[in-house]
Motif scaffolding. Structure first.
Motif, mmCIF file in Angstrom:
data_model
loop_
_atom_site.group_PDB
_atom_site.id
_atom_site.type_symbol
_atom_site.label_atom_id
_atom_site.label_comp_id
_atom_site.label_asym_id
_atom_site.label_seq_id
_atom_site.Cartn_x
_atom_site.Cartn_y
_atom_site.Cartn_z
ATOM 1 N N GLY A 271 0.795 -1.244 0.000
ATOM 2 C CA GLY A 271 0.000 0.000 0.000
ATOM 3 C C GLY A 271 0.815 1.276 0.000
ATOM 4 N N THR A 272 2.134 1.173 -0.306
ATOM 5 C CA THR A 272 2.985 2.374 -0.229
ATOM 6 C C THR A 272 2.555 3.442 -1.217
ATOM 7 O OG1 THR A 272 4.535 1.240 -1.694
ATOM 8 C CG2 THR A 272 5.082 1.255 0.654
ATOM 9 N N ASN A 275 -0.857 5.155 -0.381
ATOM 10 C CA ASN A 275 -0.697 6.019 0.801
ATOM 11 C C ASN A 275 0.030 7.316 0.445
ATOM 12 O OD1 ASN A 275 -2.054 4.361 2.542
ATOM 13 N ND2 ASN A 275 -0.243 3.227 3.178
ATOM 14 N N GLU A 276 1.023 7.194 -0.465
ATOM 15 C CA GLU A 276 1.770 8.364 -0.938
ATOM 16 C C GLU A 276 0.817 9.330 -1.665
ATOM 17 O OE1 GLU A 276 5.016 8.359 -4.201
ATOM 18 O OE2 GLU A 276 5.881 7.311 -2.494
ATOM 19 N N ARG A 278 -2.448 9.498 -1.306
ATOM 20 C CA ARG A 278 -3.369 10.086 -0.308
ATOM 21 C C ARG A 278 -2.707 11.268 0.400
ATOM 22 N NH1 ARG A 278 -4.665 4.237 1.485
ATOM 23 N NH2 ARG A 278 -6.707 3.848 0.593
ATOM 24 N N GLN A 279 -1.434 11.059 0.805
ATOM 25 C CA GLN A 279 -0.716 12.075 1.577
ATOM 26 C C GLN A 279 -0.463 13.325 0.733
ATOM 27 O OE1 GLN A 279 2.802 10.451 3.337
ATOM 28 N NE2 GLN A 279 3.221 12.241 4.564
#
Length: 335
Positions: A271-272, A275-276, A278-279
């Motif tokens: 999920g890296t 998540n990147e 999203r951030q």
């Protein structure tokens, strides 16, 4: 850059360097035929104007000189861009004139002073000049600099640049600055029927050296998704790219459909990647579970229009990165 101070008859005369980030087309407009435009700007403003070399989609334009010379150079650039906008409108049905937009590159250590406590300084700049000013939330790649976007009429931009120069002189950069250097352009590649083509001028030339995976349809599909690029234009929004300054527009939702066999490149290892995204975008991104009998997955993006636009842009950029990695098998281990 630490400004050098020279006493002159009119009080304190200060030498300053301001860096601008421009697209190739904008740079072409500033240079002019046989370099005539930039030569005239240098002569009339008295500022040194240097343009970074290289085959890059973006170039750095550095303007150095006493503050009054910098303001003259900025005025000439802003009016030249307005002239370009007026000329382009004569060929289009658009009725309202878009604003002139300039992007400054500012050391991140000075951005806090530009924003001010609780956003007070940037708010004051907007109100007193009528220009839109936005400080990017993230640093430019491989640098400690941020983009500061100014848009409005040439007059508003000139007033805004004057205020920014005052802040930069009062709050010099802290520590060493790693300057932003734009990356060279890579040759565009098109995939069709398992064959890769590079674009040379107006022609697509078959490229035998490019690696094609065992499933050419999948690569074509990946490329098609990458080409559905949502234009990422947060400049027109009124909310600053720096969070917490103004009230945010209401959240909305956007849905995307992505083939099951390509969802992995969006999620990334453990999920890296998702998540990147999203951030960086500030959006909420939910990926629906695989439905039995369906070859596609639903992605729901929730946030402000700017968050959604940036999330879509990053998802499409991810497709392009993966397509590029498939062309270059040596880089596949890094994904």
């Amino acid at each position: 850059m630490e400004p050098s101070k020279v006493q002159s008859e009119g009080g304190l005369n200060v030498t300053l360097t301001i860096r601008l980030l421009m697209h190739g087309k904008e740079v072409g407009s500033i240079i002019g035929k046989k370099g005539e435009t930039v030569k005239k700007m240098r002569e009339e403003s008295g500022a040194r104007i240097n343009i970074s070399e290289g085959n890059c989609p973006e170039r750095i334009v550095t303007i150095t000189g006493p503050t009054d010379a910098i303001f003259k150079a900025f005025a000439m650039i802003a009016y030249k861009f307005e002239e370009d906008i007026i000329n382009s409108m004569s060929n289009s049905p658009a009725t309202s004139k878009p604003p002139v937009t300039l992007r400054l590159v500012v050391p991140a250590s000075q951005c806090g002073s530009l924003i001010g406590k609780g956003g007070s300084k940037i708010k004051e700049m907007r109100e007193s000049t009528g220009a839109q000013v936005q400080v990017a939330g993230d640093m430019l790649p491989n640098s400690t600099e941020r983009a500061v976007t100014i848009s409005g009429t040439p007059e508003a931009i000139i007033q805004c640049v004057k205020q920014i120069c005052v802040v930069m002189l009062e709050s010099p950069p802290k520590g060493a600055t790693i300057p932003y250097r734009p990356k060279p352009a890579s040759t565009p590649v098109i995939f069709s029927g398992g064959q890769a083509y590079t674009i040379q001028g107006q022609y697509a030339i078959p490229h035998p050296d490019l690696y094609c995976p065992s499933n050419p349809q999948q690569l074509t599909k990946l490329h098609q998704l990458a080409m559905q690029q949502t234009p990422f234009t947060p400049l027109g929004q009124t909310t600053p790219a720096f969070p917490g300054l103004d009230a945010s527009p209401p959240a909305s939702t956007h849905e995307l459909t992505i083939p099951n066999d390509l969802i992995g490149c969006i999620i990334g290892r453990q999920g890296t990647k998702i998540n990147e995204i999203r951030q960086m975008s500030g959006a909420q991104i939910k990926i629906a579970n695989a439905m039995e009998g369906s070859s596609e997955r639903q992605i729901t993006i929730t946030g402000t229009p700017a968050n959604i636009s940036l999330a879509q842009y990053l998802i499409n950029a991810r497709f392009r990165d993966v397509a590029a990695m498939w062309n270059d098998p040596s880089s596949m281990t890094t994904s």
